[in-house]
Design an enzyme around this catalytic site. Structure first.
Site, PDB file in Angstrom:
ATOM      1  N   ILE A 698       0.446  -1.115  -0.116  1.00  0.00           N
ATOM      2  CA  ILE A 698       0.087   0.234   0.255  1.00  0.00           C
ATOM      3  C   ILE A 698       0.783   1.164  -0.110  1.00  0.00           C
ATOM      4  CG2 ILE A 698      -2.217  -1.151   1.576  1.00  0.00           C
ATOM      5  CD1 ILE A 698      -0.927  -0.018   3.280  1.00  0.00           C
ATOM      6  N   GLY A 699       2.106   0.616  -0.042  1.00  0.00           N
ATOM      7  CA  GLY A 699       2.984   2.450   0.428  1.00  0.00           C
ATOM      8  C   GLY A 699       4.574   2.007   0.086  1.00  0.00           C
ATOM      9  N   ALA A 702      10.890   6.385   1.916  1.00  0.00           N
ATOM     10  CA  ALA A 702      12.298   5.896   2.227  1.00  0.00           C
ATOM     11  C   ALA A 702      12.725   4.866   2.518  1.00  0.00           C
ATOM     12  CB  ALA A 702      13.083   7.645   2.699  1.00  0.00           C
ATOM     13  N   SER A 703      11.912   4.375   4.299  1.00  0.00           N
ATOM     14  CA  SER A 703      12.801   3.815   4.909  1.00  0.00           C
ATOM     15  C   SER A 703      12.494   1.943   4.194  1.00  0.00           C
ATOM     16  CB  SER A 703      12.255   3.861   6.335  1.00  0.00           C
ATOM     17  OG  SER A 703      10.912   4.479   6.270  1.00  0.00           O
ATOM     18  N   LYS A 705       8.853  -0.669   1.938  1.00  0.00           N
ATOM     19  CA  LYS A 705       7.537  -1.043   2.453  1.00  0.00           C
ATOM     20  C   LYS A 705       6.723  -0.952   2.769  1.00  0.00           C
ATOM     21  CE  LYS A 705       8.458  -2.784  -2.435  1.00  0.00           C
ATOM     22  NZ  LYS A 705       8.117  -3.829  -3.615  1.00  0.00           N
ATOM     23  N   ASP A 824      10.913  14.381  11.393  1.00  0.00           N
ATOM     24  CA  ASP A 824      10.344  14.694   9.384  1.00  0.00           C
ATOM     25  C   ASP A 824       8.599  14.801   9.528  1.00  0.00           C
ATOM     26  OD1 ASP A 824      10.354  14.237   7.220  1.00  0.00           O
ATOM     27  OD2 ASP A 824      10.574  12.058   7.059  1.00  0.00           O
TER      28      ASP A 824
END
Ligand SMILES: *[C@@H]1O[C@H](CO)[C@@H](O)[C@H](O)[C@H]1NC(C)=O
Ligand SMILES: *[C@@H]1O[C@H](CO)[C@@H](O)[C@H](O)[C@H]1NC(C)=O
Length: 993
Positions: A698-699, A702-703, A705, A824
């Site tokens: 679903i996404g 950077a870190s 999946k 962040d």
């Protein structure tokens, strides 16, 4: 008959008499003392501050904090319990003390609201100070009815609502201080009725946007007017110029516009004028030179234009003039050199031009001079430090030329010298190298020549020496080894020659040594064990020869190593594998032998190029020469064939093996997963491992999946699979991924808060790492808000999202020990559950992961995402809570405007700047998302104001996250909470290039 014993009733009487007598003893304390004890009983005295309040005393006159009159009998006239750490409701028993004239309860934890009844019998009060407590609720009308009240200080509480009408009727008030509360509505014009006022302090309240009432000009006794950060708009009323007793005028940090009224030059008693951080335009009026007592004038951070008034420096006592960050142009008036009082002049970031007057500094004991970022030309005046007081000389980015005056070399007081980016030339005065207090000497980007003087050994406090981009020559003096504070020495692009003096190895504080592109020679240093703090070593483009010392591999924090373009020989020591290098470069030397295995991969090829003798597992790095290849041609071919055959057999075998083994594989693999769980949950890890199909992704960020996994119990979870360390990136990145994982797990696992995404558990297996979170069906705020479905988010929903998220961040900042900085904050890291409740996600990982993601060129890790990074990051490179708050301000602006944080539409600007400029040019309506219902306009603009406050360019002006929550709650009164909290925003304003 005469009884021998007293009859029973007599005994009883006797007993009663005795006990009554005892009672009398215990309560010999007078009535006033008993009132005080009753007041004490209502308070928690955790620090035992009231231990002297003893009921065996006859009067309370010796008790801590209590003062009595000289009369007979004495009566209590003052109670001062400043800083006693008392907690509880307002002790209204104190009002029963009939002569109590002064009551000071400052700096305690008094946390009730004030009721009219609290002050019923406080009629003798003339001085009431309840500052720095946690008082809440509206300001009580009863205060204005105290007949003798002259001094009222309620600073630093959480009083809310408007300033009540009754506050226009104090009969004798002289001081009214309501600073740092949560007052709203606007500053009422009826305050102009309080003609007895000497001090009016209303700063740092979230008032609605409103003007300065011109009635304040009637307060003819006013000495102090403090309206900083009151959300003031409109022009400064010229009537303020009538305040002939005013000594301090502080209107800083508002949105005042228009020009500075000429009438302010009539403030005949003024000492300090603070107008910084507004939107003032136009020219600064002439006439301030009349002001005999003016010491400080600050109108920095406005849009003032035109030349400086010719007479400004002629104000006879002017010590400090701050006009930086405006659009001032023209020359600096010659009056600057006549002034006898100037200490502090900051005119940076303007368009000033022309020469500095030649005798500037002759007459005034100048301490700070910052004229950076102008177009000033000519020489630095020889007399600049003539009075021997100059501490900071900051002239970055001008067009100054000529050589430095010798006087600077004798300026013993100097501690910061920044002359970067000018056209200064010639040798640096010898004395300047060795000044004892200088901590920063920045001469970069000029045309200086000559040598670094051995006199530098005197610079005992020098921590940063930057001389890049000049024409310095000669060798690095061994005296530099005496600079025990030296953290950075950067001399890139000069003409330095000779070897590195071995004394440099003693520099225990050294963090950065950058000597790129000089003509240095000799061998690299041995004996560098002291370099425990060395982060960056750049010796590239020099003539160093000999081997690379293996001890480099033992420097604990070295992460940038550039030895390229030298004449280094020998092998690359295997010890260098111990370093966690972000960037390294050995290219263009004469290195030979094998590349240490950890470095041997394709991604690093360019770091080794140009070393013909170097061999390693990087394909093509060490080509076999033509003849050598020819000689062995046949043999090689034979070998190749054998290997190919063997390979074929092997591959076929493996294929068969895999086919056979497949069905068992998963099960055996699983057994090696280790699991750490943080909440009770009704699923097991195998259920998750089995469902990590690409179909369920679903996404991806950077870190890692993110998969959505439906469990057999019908619930969903989100599983984040961290990116596996790519083989190519080998050791140092692997460490980073590990750190990232540990960071997120360690922090998240401990946290339980409704506005923070719940981490169910994590699973690790060798280098594979899974984090299992609660599933958030509505995805991220960023995705939703900036998609075609943004219409779902009506204003009440957006408001709720802002509040939820604020609570999450407030929890991280204020309730976690140690506090957690998210690093962040962005709309993509705010996730929405089924009811659009917002939860904060994805922290901890941010820092380390970005280290991996960046190309080898970037040394510093950029913390945060584009459009959300606080402006001070550019010069501090540090993130803290305040940077999160800035980013959260951007999120609020996104919610209000519906716009992206960065967009080509804004030109050079980002969302924050865009919003500021549109509001200024066209008004608030023009930034509000047109999809939102206009009936909420009032609320929306208040939330917008909070966002803008969070996104203040100066960190000091950003409210704490806890305060943000409070302010957001105030926008919709049903969300008001009772708990009180202060945010001391009174710290002095400070800004420096
Ligand atoms: C109250 O006590 C504090 C601390 O002892 C002192 O600084 C302050 O001046 C006192 N205030 C008054 C009004 O006496
Ligand atoms: C108010 O102050 C005046 C003058 O100091 C004094 O005479 C009077 O008693 C005070 N009023 C009360 C109620 O204490």
């Amino acid at each position: 008959m005469i009884p021998l014993l007293p009859p029973l009733p007599t005994l009883l009487l006797l007993f009663l008499a005795v006990s009554f007598h005892g009672l009398q003893l215990a309560s010999s304390l007078n009535q006033e003392g008993r009132y005080l004890l009753q007041a004490k009983r209502g308070l928690v005295d955790a620090g035992n501050s009231l231990s002297t309040w003893d009921d065996r005393d006859a009067t309370p006159c010796k008790w801590a904090g209590v003062s009595c009159s000289d009369s007979d009998p004495p009566s209590v006239v003052a109670v001062n319990l400043t800083g006693f750490d008392l907690e509880g409701p307002f002790p209204s028993f104190l009002c029963r003390l009939p002569s109590l004239a002064s009551l000071v309860l400052s700096i305690n934890l008094i946390n009730s609201s004030l009721h009219a009844a609290s002050f019923d019998s406080c009629n003798a009060l003339s001085h009431l100070d309840l500052s720095q407590n946690n008082l809440v609720g509206p300001l009580p009308d009863a205060l204005a009815k105290l007949p003798n009240l002259t001094y009222l200080d309620l600073t630093g509480n959480n009083f809310s609502g408007a300033i009540p009408l009754s506050f226009g009727r104090f009969p004798h008030i002289q001081t009214l201080s309501l600073v740092s509360n949560l007052l709203d509505s606007t500053i009422p014009s009826f305050l102009g009725n309080l003609i007895t006022l000497r001090e009016l302090n209303l700063g740092f309240n979230p008032f609605d946007a409103g003007p300065i009432p011109d009635t304040l000009g009637n307060l003819s006794k006013l000495e102090n007017l403090y309206l900083a950060d009151c959300n003031l708009v409109g022009e400064i009323p010229p009537t303020l110029g009538q305040l002939s007793r005013l000594t301090n005028l502080d209107l800083s940090t508002n949105q005042l516009s228009g020009s500075i009224p000429q009438s302010l030059t009539g403030l005949s008693s003024i000492i300090q004028i603070e107008l910084f951080k507004n939107s003032l335009t136009g020219r600064i009026p002439t006439g301030f030179s009349k002001l005999a007592t003016l010491l400080r004038f600050d109108a920095s951070l406005n849009q003032l234009e035109g030349p400086l008034p010719e007479d400004i420096f002629d104000a006879p006592q002017l010590q400090s003039l701050h006009l930086h960050t405006n659009q001032l142009s023209g020359r600096i008036p010659v009056g600057i050199s006549r002034s006898k009082s100037l200490l502090d002049v900051r005119l940076y970031q303007n368009q000033l031009n022309g020469f500095l007057p030649a005798d500037f500094g002759k007459n005034s004991p100048l301490e700070v001079l910052d004229l950076s970022t102008n177009n000033l030309s000519g020489k630095i005046p020889t007399s600049i430090c003539e009075r021997g007081a100059l501490k900071q000389l900051i002239l970055i980015q001008n067009v100054l030329s000529g050589s430095l005056p010798d006087g600077l070399g004798r300026c013993q007081t100097l501690n910061r010298v920044r002359l970067q980016s000018n056209f200064l030339s010639g040798p640096v005065p010898i004395g300047l190298w060795g000044l004892p207090h200088v901590s920063l000497l920045d001469l970069r980007d000029n045309a200086f020549s000559g040598e670094i003087s051995p006199a530098i050994s005197g610079a005992a406090n020098l921590s940063t020496l930057l001389i890049d981009d000049n024409q310095f020559s000669g060798s690095i003096p061994s005296e530099m080894g005496a600079l025990s504070r030296l953290y950075e020495f950067s001399a890139v692009n000069n003409r330095l020659i000779g070897p590195l003096p071995s004394s440099l190895g003693n520099l225990v504080e050294l963090g950065r040594l950058k000597l790129h592109n000089n003509s240095l020679s000799g061998e690299l240093l041995q004996g560098i064990q002291s370099w425990k703090k060395l982060v960056e070593l750049d010796l590239s483009d020099n003539g160093f020869k000999g081997g690379i010392p293996p001890e480099l591999g033992s420097l604990p924090v070295l992460n940038y190593l550039d030895l390229s373009s030298n004449d280094l020989t020998g092998e690359i020591p295997i010890q260098l594998q111990n370093l966690k290098l972000n960037r390294f470069n050995f290219s263009d030397n004469d290195l030979s032998g094998a590349i240490p295995p950890a470095f041997a991969n394709e991604a690093y090829r360019s770091n080794f190029l140009g070393n013909p003798g170097l061999c390693g597992d990087i394909p093509g790095l060490c080509p076999i020469s033509e003849e050598a290849a020819g000689n062995h041609h046949g043999f090689t071919w034979l070998l190749l064939s054998i290997f190919m055959l063997a390979g074929l057999v092997f591959v076929a075998g493996i294929a068969w093996f895999c086919w056979r083994y497949r069905k068992y594989k998963k099960a055996t693999d699983k057994s090696k997963w280790t699991l750490r769980s943080f909440h009770k949950f009704g699923f097991n890890e195998y259920e998750i491992l089995d469902s990590l199909d690409e179909d369920n992704v679903i996404g991806s960020g950077a870190s890692g999946k993110v998969y959505k996994v439906m469990l057999s119990n019908g619930e969903a979870v989100a599983v984040k699979k961290l990116w596996q360390t790519p083989k190519a990136d080998a050791e140092n990145t692997e460490q980073l991924v590990d750190d990232a994982f540990e960071a997120e797990v360690a922090t998240l696992g401990k946290i339980r808060h409704k506005s923070i995404v719940k981490l169910w558990c994590c699973c690790t297996h060798k280098d594979r790492k899974l984090l299992v979170y609660e599933y958030m069906p509505n995805g991220s705020l960023g995705d939703l808000l900036h998609s075609s479905k943004a219409g779902i988010l009506d204003w009440p929903t957006r408001y709720k999202i802002a509040l939820d998220a604020a609570e999450g961040f407030s929890y991280l900042h204020h309730d976690c020990v140690p506090p957690i900085v998210h690093r962040d904050v962005k709309s993509n890291n705010i996730l929405l559950d089924g009811e659009f409740g917002a939860k904060v996600a994805d922290f901890g990982v941010a820092k380390a992961v970005e280290m991996i993601g960046k190309g080898p060129k970037t040394m510093s890790v950029i913390a945060g995402s584009c459009g959300y990074i606080a402006p001070e990051y550019a010069y501090t490179l540090r993130v803290n809570e305040k940077s999160d708050i800035y980013s959260f301000g951007v999120v609020i602006l996104e919610l209000v405007t519906g716009k992206l944080p960065v967009d080509p539409e804004y030109g050079e600007k980002d969302l924050v700047k865009w919003v500021f400029s549109i509001i200024e040019q066209k008004g608030v309506e023009h930034v509000i998302d047109p999809m939102l219902d206009v009936c909420y306009k009032e609320e929306i603009s208040r939330v917008l104001d909070i966002g803008l406050l969070c996104a203040s360019s100066l960190p000091i002006n950003r409210p704490s996250m806890r305060r943000v929550v409070k302010m957001l709650q105030e926008v919709r009164p049903q969300n008001k909470s009772k708990a009180g909290e202060k945010d001391g925003k009174l710290s002095p304003y400070y800004y420096e290039v």
